[in-house]
Motif scaffolding. Structure first.
Motif, PDB file in Angstrom:
ATOM      1  N   ALA A  32       5.299   5.723  12.788  1.00  0.00           N
ATOM      2  CA  ALA A  32       5.189   4.283  13.050  1.00  0.00           C
ATOM      3  C   ALA A  32       4.346   3.575  11.996  1.00  0.00           C
ATOM      4  O   ALA A  32       3.360   4.130  11.497  1.00  0.00           O
ATOM      5  N   ASN A  33       4.741   2.351  11.660  1.00  0.00           N
ATOM      6  CA  ASN A  33       3.956   1.520  10.746  1.00  0.00           C
ATOM      7  C   ASN A  33       2.800   0.873  11.508  1.00  0.00           C
ATOM      8  O   ASN A  33       2.918   0.585  12.699  1.00  0.00           O
ATOM      9  N   ASN A  34       1.697   0.647  10.813  1.00  0.00           N
ATOM     10  CA  ASN A  34       0.544  -0.089  11.374  1.00  0.00           C
ATOM     11  C   ASN A  34       0.046   0.483  12.703  1.00  0.00           C
ATOM     12  O   ASN A  34      -0.057  -0.219  13.710  1.00  0.00           O
ATOM     13  N   THR A  62      15.629  -5.442  -0.035  1.00  0.00           N
ATOM     14  CA  THR A  62      15.512  -5.032   1.356  1.00  0.00           C
ATOM     15  C   THR A  62      16.095  -3.643   1.633  1.00  0.00           C
ATOM     16  O   THR A  62      16.619  -2.969   0.739  1.00  0.00           O
ATOM     17  N   ALA A  63      15.975  -3.220   2.897  1.00  0.00           N
ATOM     18  CA  ALA A  63      16.489  -1.922   3.369  1.00  0.00           C
ATOM     19  C   ALA A  63      16.448  -1.974   4.902  1.00  0.00           C
ATOM     20  O   ALA A  63      16.146  -3.015   5.481  1.00  0.00           O
ATOM     21  N   GLU A  64      16.704  -0.847   5.547  1.00  0.00           N
ATOM     22  CA  GLU A  64      16.677  -0.798   7.006  1.00  0.00           C
ATOM     23  C   GLU A  64      15.235  -0.768   7.541  1.00  0.00           C
ATOM     24  O   GLU A  64      14.318  -0.334   6.850  1.00  0.00           O
ATOM     25  N   TYR A 115       0.835  -1.206   0.000  1.00  0.00           N
ATOM     26  CA  TYR A 115       0.000   0.000   0.000  1.00  0.00           C
ATOM     27  C   TYR A 115       0.871   1.257   0.000  1.00  0.00           C
ATOM     28  O   TYR A 115       0.576   2.240  -0.684  1.00  0.00           O
ATOM     29  N   LYS A 116       1.954   1.210   0.798  1.00  0.00           N
ATOM     30  CA  LYS A 116       2.831   2.389   0.891  1.00  0.00           C
ATOM     31  C   LYS A 116       3.456   2.711  -0.468  1.00  0.00           C
ATOM     32  O   LYS A 116       3.430   3.858  -0.931  1.00  0.00           O
ATOM     33  N   ASN A 117       4.012   1.676  -1.104  1.00  0.00           N
ATOM     34  CA  ASN A 117       4.700   1.906  -2.369  1.00  0.00           C
ATOM     35  C   ASN A 117       3.715   2.341  -3.459  1.00  0.00           C
ATOM     36  O   ASN A 117       4.027   3.201  -4.283  1.00  0.00           O
TER      37      ASN A 117
HETATM   38  C1  LIG Z   1      12.664   1.803   6.052  1.00  0.00           C
HETATM   39  C2  LIG Z   1      12.255   1.962   4.614  1.00  0.00           C
HETATM   40  C3  LIG Z   1      13.455   2.190   3.789  1.00  0.00           C
HETATM   41  C4  LIG Z   1      11.451   0.845   4.064  1.00  0.00           C
HETATM   42  C5  LIG Z   1      10.407   0.280   4.952  1.00  0.00           C
HETATM   43  O1  LIG Z   1      10.477  -0.867   5.283  1.00  0.00           O
HETATM   44  C6  LIG Z   1       9.315   1.116   5.469  1.00  0.00           C
HETATM   45  O2  LIG Z   1       9.019   2.182   4.915  1.00  0.00           O
HETATM   46  O3  LIG Z   1       8.677   0.686   6.440  1.00  0.00           O
END
Ligand SMILES: CC(C)CC(=O)C(=O)O
Ligand SMILES: NC(=O)C1=CN([C@@H]2O[C@H](COP(=O)(O)OP(=O)(O)OC[C@H]3O[C@@H](n4cnc5c(N)ncnc54)[C@H](O)[C@@H]3O)[C@@H](O)[C@H]2O)C=CC1
Length: 366
Positions: free
Chosen positions: A260-262, A112-114, A67-69
């Motif tokens: 924060a995610n979610n 991947t990424a951080e 969804y983010k991308n």
């Molecule tokens: C940390 C970002 C580079 C990628 C990711 O996983 C995010 O946006 O949650």
């Protein structure tokens, strides 16, 4: 959890369970959807209470990346990895080398990424095994740590949400409560302080709190107190599911806008804050700055081009608010609609087969 049932319900493509005895690697790579392109999403290292919790986190985070991308306008699908372990104690070089080989095995379907618990140094180790990693050191021509760029995107998105709630996007004099002052939120606090906002902060890490108190004159409160403080804006910048039955009743802010995610434990919590008249900036729209930045590496990193795209987070939040008002739906649903419609449009536009030079058949027909 009934894995196949869950994967079918939310239409996941693939899950890879990675185990390496020598290094102690225990990782779950989840690829949710690759309609728009390869799945890009970070690697989180965390001390999960159970394997079930780790699996659930990986699944939720991977879907969030789709969804983010999509909402950010990237030609990338969604995926994520969780590594089970304590990032302070359990990391070693062999672990990230082993993990890099698993990523390489996916041949570009996942990049991947951080994320929480992993660093640029870890990405540099992965890079020894595979090119399918971003957020690698600038010394390799890459973009480095995504957190400051994520923070800038959150700052821009917060201004767009403030514009709706307060009739001005200036944050001068606004009281902003920030939960978690780690990599992203430290940089967010800097932007907010520079604009003249007053900060109330919390973290379970005392050093992190002391730093923002010392540098930006923030007021510190205990972790449990942050939800109920008198403030204009609440910025959740720690972990997910913090908008829930226990916290909603305490929130006094008119805007929720954080990294924060979610953030919503369940979608009904998004409905509840909408009914309370809170302007909620959907997490995956406002925190897309980092992924926009690292995604630019796939074209040969250009910071100006990446930052120009990060600026659009302001417009994206404004657009989501507009759809929410037009269709009388909560902002989280408006964001989902935006992302799903784009994925659907692109799925349909790919209905015709074209021989691509990257397609395996092309080498046979030459
Ligand atoms: C940390 C970002 C580079 C990628 C990711 O996983 C995010 O946006 O949650
Ligand atoms: N780093 C990035 O570029 C991106 C991060 N995010 C999300 O933003 C959030 C923060 O990411 P980072 O700053 O990179 O992580 P981080 O690990 O550097 O910061 C998180 C902070 O929250 C604190 N924390 C954890 N539990 C807490 C609690 N119960 N109460 C108060 N504080 C608590 C931690 O001690 C830490 O300082 C995460 O949800 C992450 O998934 C989303 C997009 C990109």
């Amino acid at each position: 959890m009934e894995i196949f049932k869950y994967m079918e319900t939310y239409d996941y493509e693939q899950m890879v369970i990675c185990q390496d005895k020598q290094s102690g690697l225990k990782a779950i790579i989840v690829i949710h959807d690759t309609t728009l392109g390869p799945a890009l999403g970070g690697t989180r290292m965390w001390t999960y209470k159970s394997e079930e919790d780790a699996l659930e986190d990986a699944l939720r985070l991977a879907r969030g990346m789709t969804y983010k991308n999509a909402a950010a306008g990237l030609n990338l699908g969604g995926g994520k990895t969780v590594i089970i372990g304590d990032p302070k104690k359990d990391k070693n070089e062999e672990m990230f080398r082993a993990f890099g080989r698993y990523i390489q095995g996916l041949n570009g379907r996942y990049i991947t990424a951080e994320d929480v618990g992993t660093t640029v140094e870890d990405m540099d180790i992965i890079y020894q095994e595979t090119p399918f990693v971003t957020g690698v050191s600038p010394a390799f021509g890459s973009s480095g740590n995504p957190s400051p760029v994520t923070a800038y995107g959150v700052y821009r998105g917060m201004k767009a949400a403030a514009n709706e709630a307060f009739g001005t996007d200036s944050l001068e004099g606004k009281i902003i409560a920030v939960q978690g002052v780690g990599h992203v939120a430290y940089n967010l606090c800097r932007h907010l302080h520079e604009e003249g906002a007053k900060l109330i902060v919390t973290d379970i890490n005392k050093e992190a709190v002391d730093r923002v108190v010392g540098e930006f004159g923030a007021t510190a409160v205990d972790p449990d107190e942050i939800y109920g403080v008198e403030c204009d804006i609440f910025a959740p910048c720690a972990l997910g599911a913090i908008i829930n039955d226990q916290t909603i009743g305490q929130i006094k802010a008119k805007v929720i806008a954080g990294a924060a995610n979610n953030q919503l434990r369940e979608t009904r919590h998004g409905d509840a804050i909408h009914e309370m008249g809170i302007v909620y900036a959907p997490d995956y729209v406002i925190n897309a700055g980092g992924v926009i930045n690292v995604a630019d590496e796939l074209n040969g990193y250009n910071r100006d081009r990446a930052m120009k795209k990060v600026e659009t987070i302001y417009d994206n939040i404004a657009k989501v608010i507009e759809i929410s008002k037009r269709d009388h739906i909560p902002t989280y649903l408006a964001a989902d609609r935006l992302a799903e419609e784009r994925i659907e449009r692109m799925r349909n536009s790919r209905s015709q087969f074209l021989l691509n030079e990257r397609h395996i058949l092309s080498s046979r027909t030459r």
